[in-house]
Design a protein around this motif. Structure first.
Motif, short mmCIF file in Angstrom:
data_model
loop_
_atom_site.label_atom_id
_atom_site.label_comp_id
_atom_site.label_asym_id
_atom_site.label_seq_id
_atom_site.Cartn_x
_atom_site.Cartn_y
_atom_site.Cartn_z
N SER A 3 35.16 91.29 46.14
CA SER A 3 35.69 90.69 44.85
C SER A 3 35.72 92.04 43.97
CB SER A 3 34.98 89.59 44.38
OG SER A 3 35.49 88.94 43.17
N LEU A 4 37.03 92.23 43.40
CA LEU A 4 37.12 93.24 42.13
C LEU A 4 36.41 93.05 41.22
CD1 LEU A 4 38.65 95.85 41.42
CD2 LEU A 4 40.72 94.60 40.62
N PRO A 5 36.25 91.91 40.59
CA PRO A 5 35.41 91.74 39.32
C PRO A 5 34.02 91.94 39.58
CG PRO A 5 36.89 89.98 39.34
CD PRO A 5 37.32 90.51 40.44
N LYS A 6 33.64 91.49 40.58
CA LYS A 6 32.02 91.68 40.90
C LYS A 6 31.76 92.96 41.40
CE LYS A 6 31.10 87.24 42.92
NZ LYS A 6 30.61 86.29 43.77
N VAL A 7 32.65 93.83 41.76
CA VAL A 7 32.43 95.23 42.32
C VAL A 7 32.56 96.19 40.99
CG1 VAL A 7 33.54 97.23 43.28
CG2 VAL A 7 33.84 95.05 44.66
N LEU A 8 33.50 95.70 40.03
CA LEU A 8 33.45 96.44 38.69
C LEU A 8 32.30 96.09 37.97
CD1 LEU A 8 37.25 96.23 37.59
CD2 LEU A 8 35.94 98.26 38.40
N TRP A 9 31.71 95.10 38.00
CA TRP A 9 30.69 94.70 37.11
C TRP A 9 29.32 95.41 37.57
CZ3 TRP A 9 29.45 93.04 32.74
CH2 TRP A 9 28.16 92.55 32.56
N ARG A 10 29.29 95.27 38.92
CA ARG A 10 28.22 96.02 39.64
C ARG A 10 28.02 97.63 39.32
NH1 ARG A 10 27.45 98.61 44.41
NH2 ARG A 10 25.42 98.75 45.09
N TYR A 11 29.25 98.03 39.35
CA TYR A 11 29.17 99.60 39.35
C TYR A 11 29.12 100.04 37.98
CZ TYR A 11 31.09 104.40 39.58
OH TYR A 11 31.31 105.81 39.88
N LEU A 12 29.70 99.38 36.74
CA LEU A 12 29.58 99.55 35.50
C LEU A 12 28.26 99.24 34.85
CD1 LEU A 12 33.13 98.61 34.14
CD2 LEU A 12 32.29 100.94 34.96
N THR A 13 27.43 98.40 35.22
CA THR A 13 25.96 98.18 34.99
C THR A 13 25.06 98.47 35.66
OG1 THR A 13 26.36 95.69 36.33
CG2 THR A 13 27.12 95.72 33.99
N THR A 14 25.22 98.96 36.67
CA THR A 14 24.02 99.55 37.45
C THR A 14 23.85 101.16 36.66
OG1 THR A 14 24.42 98.40 39.36
CG2 THR A 14 23.10 100.29 39.65
N PRO A 15 22.64 101.49 36.19
CA PRO A 15 22.50 102.72 35.75
C PRO A 15 22.71 103.98 36.43
CG PRO A 15 20.84 101.11 34.79
CD PRO A 15 21.45 100.35 35.86
N SER A 16 22.25 103.66 37.80
CA SER A 16 22.41 104.76 38.92
C SER A 16 23.63 105.05 39.28
CB SER A 16 21.35 104.40 39.89
OG SER A 16 21.50 103.30 40.54
N LEU A 17 24.60 104.12 38.86
CA LEU A 17 26.03 104.08 39.62
C LEU A 17 27.25 104.59 38.45
CD1 LEU A 17 26.06 101.11 41.93
CD2 LEU A 17 25.64 103.38 42.48
N GLY A 18 27.79 103.72 37.91
CA GLY A 18 28.76 104.02 36.86
C GLY A 18 28.22 104.96 35.88
N PRO A 19 27.56 104.47 35.14
CA PRO A 19 26.84 105.06 33.91
C PRO A 19 26.48 106.76 34.30
CG PRO A 19 26.12 102.90 33.79
CD PRO A 19 26.72 103.05 35.07
N PHE A 20 25.71 106.87 35.41
CA PHE A 20 25.30 108.07 35.61
C PHE A 20 26.35 108.97 35.90
CE2 PHE A 20 23.75 111.00 38.78
CZ PHE A 20 22.80 111.76 38.07
N ASP A 21 27.48 108.47 36.87
CA ASP A 21 28.34 109.19 37.28
C ASP A 21 29.34 109.73 36.24
OD1 ASP A 21 27.44 108.71 39.79
OD2 ASP A 21 28.99 107.48 40.42
N MET A 22 29.37 108.66 35.23
CA MET A 22 30.46 109.03 34.15
C MET A 22 29.77 110.11 33.12
SD MET A 22 31.91 105.14 33.10
CE MET A 22 32.58 104.35 34.17
N VAL A 23 28.48 110.04 32.98
CA VAL A 23 27.87 111.00 32.06
C VAL A 23 27.78 112.31 32.61
CG1 VAL A 23 25.74 111.72 31.13
CG2 VAL A 23 26.52 109.24 30.64
#
Length: 540
Positions: free
Chosen positions: A65-85
């Motif tokens: 599910s796209l909303p769940k996938v985006l939410w998990r990726y953006l709110t998990t520190p070791s995934l989205g935030p770490f990759d973006m920084v």
């Protein structure tokens, strides 16, 4: 995955160089690796976009599910935030700004570009956090490499990689400290006095040489700390090198112990036998024979213990243990008569189950492996060495054949035939020709496996074989009874009725008379009466 890992390793190696050796270069001049850095930044940005729309498994269920996938990726520190920084496209921004950069110009926008470029340089330190992802990639890479090389090689590669990366990081940090703590003129004089050219390559080699001598605990004195910041750095370097050196020694010691563990156990066993035999002055020929046998048995027992330890480890799921057993010597069981002609998968599965229940036995040369006078109670398969088959001594003791790896003894016991050579239809003795190791499986274990549903096909074949064996035994019993009856009848038919000779009759009458006279005497004596006895003449 491979491309990402290679780019992570590239970043871990290049970013420290950019922050140390190229940090004071003209901001309007691109780094030597600027183009490749821009491609790397573009790749990591593309990877972030792909990860935003990639599903994941949660509790064994695939979630897309796209909303769940985006939410998990953006709110998990070791995934989205770490990759973006860690994926800020500094190289792309720098390439764009250097196109309109001139530090000698007085145009406001160009001056702003120069200042912005100087501000972007320290931000590259954020990319050093990619090293954390590099460690994750290297651990996964080790799992894949383990399929092709031994664990010892993997450990050695890990040690070499860790040492090289540490020396590289401390080398770059040493130059950064040296540039910070010295005036440009003093640094140039220092390098000139030691024949070091003022190029990035020579400066890096000089720093690498200094750090490596510290790590190797070898100091030549040609390079040393000149001021307080460098001395503080050297103290930190000494502590780090001593710690790393100790860890390396521990790892190397563990590797050597694992490599020589079996040999040490073997030497300890042999030492016990040799010391005993030499105390009692055992002849050298006997000592040599005992040593060879102990070495053969111990080597095989150690290998068997390792195999049993893995195959019987309850921490490993059963289907993994069976998969391992299928790949270990299952070809040994392919010559068992009741497995011949079975489908390959069924035969491999049954062989793997047999291997889990197998035990090893060892025989010296010219010792009895199986005696025809004893009933077969297990299935025996030759694993190493040669075994000779002979007819029993009472039947002539003639040599029959030689059994080698994979040949079977007592295979018909599962259907009721207790002879070791039941599949040949005879009784036979089996003697070890040289040092032999044999795989033994109890018949009761085979029957317990045959009762399982997946081996019903094999069970039916065994039951048919048992019925045929019983029929043959009944037929053989009837034939034997018929033969014995014929022999009995022939004996009585061919034996004439003989008459006793006359002198034997006379001898028999004398014996009877003496027995009667002795009995009468005893009776009269017991009654206390005087009774005359018959004389021999009166009797005559």
């Amino acid at each position: 995955m491979v491309i990402t890992g290679c780019l992570l390793i590239y970043s871990a190696l290049v970013v420290p160089v950019q922050l140390s050796f190229w940090y004071n270069d003209d901001p309007c001049v691109d780094y030597p690796t600027a183009d490749f850095d821009a491609m790397t930044d573009a790749y990591f940005l593309t990877e972030i976009l792909i990860n935003m729309f990639t599903g994941y498994y949660q509790d064994g269920v695939y979630e897309d599910s796209l909303p769940k996938v985006l939410w998990r990726y953006l709110t998990t520190p070791s995934l989205g935030p770490f990759d973006m920084v860690t994926s800020i496209p500094i190289a792309l921004i720098q390439s764009f700004l250097t196109q309109d950069c001139d530090p000698s110009a007085h145009h406001t926008s160009k001056l702003d570009n120069t200042k912005l470029l100087r501000m972007l340089k320290p931000l590259r330190i954020i990319k050093l956090f990619r090293i954390l992802r590099t460690f994750t990639f290297l651990s996964k890479l080790e799992d894949h490499i383990a399929y092709w090389v031994s664990p010892t090689v993997v450990k050695m590669t890990r040690i070499i990689t860790a040492v090289t990366l540490c020396i590289h990081l401390f080398c770059c940090l040493y130059w950064r400290v040296k540039v910070y703590a010295n005036d440009p003129d003093d640094l140039a004089a220092y390098l000139a006095a030691r024949n070091v050219a003022q190029t990035s390559q020579d400066e890096y080699i000089m720093c690498f040489y200094f750090v490596f001598t510290v790590f190797a605990t070898v100091g030549f004195g040609d390079f040393y700390a000149q001021n307080t910041p460098e001395r503080i750095y050297c103290v930190v370097l000494f502590v780090a090198s001593a710690t790393l050196f100790g860890l390396i020694l521990a790892q190397l010691n563990e590797i050597l112990l694992n490599m020589t563990k079996d040999k040490c156990e073997m030497d300890a066993i042999l030492e016990g036998y040799l010391s005993f035999m030499r105390v009692y002055n055992v002849p050298r020929s006997v000592e040599r024979g005992v040593t060879q046998w102990v070495r053969f048995q111990s080597e095989n027992e150690l290998a068997e213990q390792k195999k049993r330890r893995v195959l019987t480890d309850t921490k490993l799921p059963l289907h993994f243990r069976l998969a391992l057993a299928k790949s270990l010597q299952t070809s040994l069981f392919f010559q068992i008569p009741f497995l011949l002609g079975m489908p390959a998968n069924l035969r491999a599965s049954f062989s793997a189950e047999l291997l889990l229940k197998a035990r090893m036995q060892y025989y010296a040369a010219q010792t009895v492996v199986a005696d025809s006078r004893e009933e077969a109670d297990c299935l025996m398969i030759v694993e190493k060495g040669l075994v000779e088959a002979y007819l029993p001594i009472k039947e002539g003791g003639m040599f029959l054949r030689v059994l080698s790896r994979g040949d079977v003894l007592g295979d018909c016991h599962v259907v009721g035939d207790t002879r070791w050579a039941g599949s040949w239809g005879i009784s036979a003795d089996f003697i070890a020709k040289n040092k032999v190791s044999v795989v033994c499986i109890k018949t009761r274990d085979i029957h317990s496996l045959l009762r399982r549903f997946e081996f019903t096909t094999i069970l039916r074949r065994v039951e048919k074989g048992a019925i045929c064996w019983e029929d043959n035994q009944e037929l053989a019993r009837r034939e034997e009874e018929k033969r014995q009856k014929e022999l009995h009848e022939n004996y009585h038919a061919n034996t004439p009725r003989a008459l006793l000779p006359r002198h034997l009759k006379a001898y028999s009458s004398h014996v009877v008379f003496y027995w009667l006279d002795a009995t009468r005497r005893l009776i009269r004596a017991s009654m206390g009466k005087h009774v005359g006895t018959f004389s021999t003449e009166a009797a005559n």
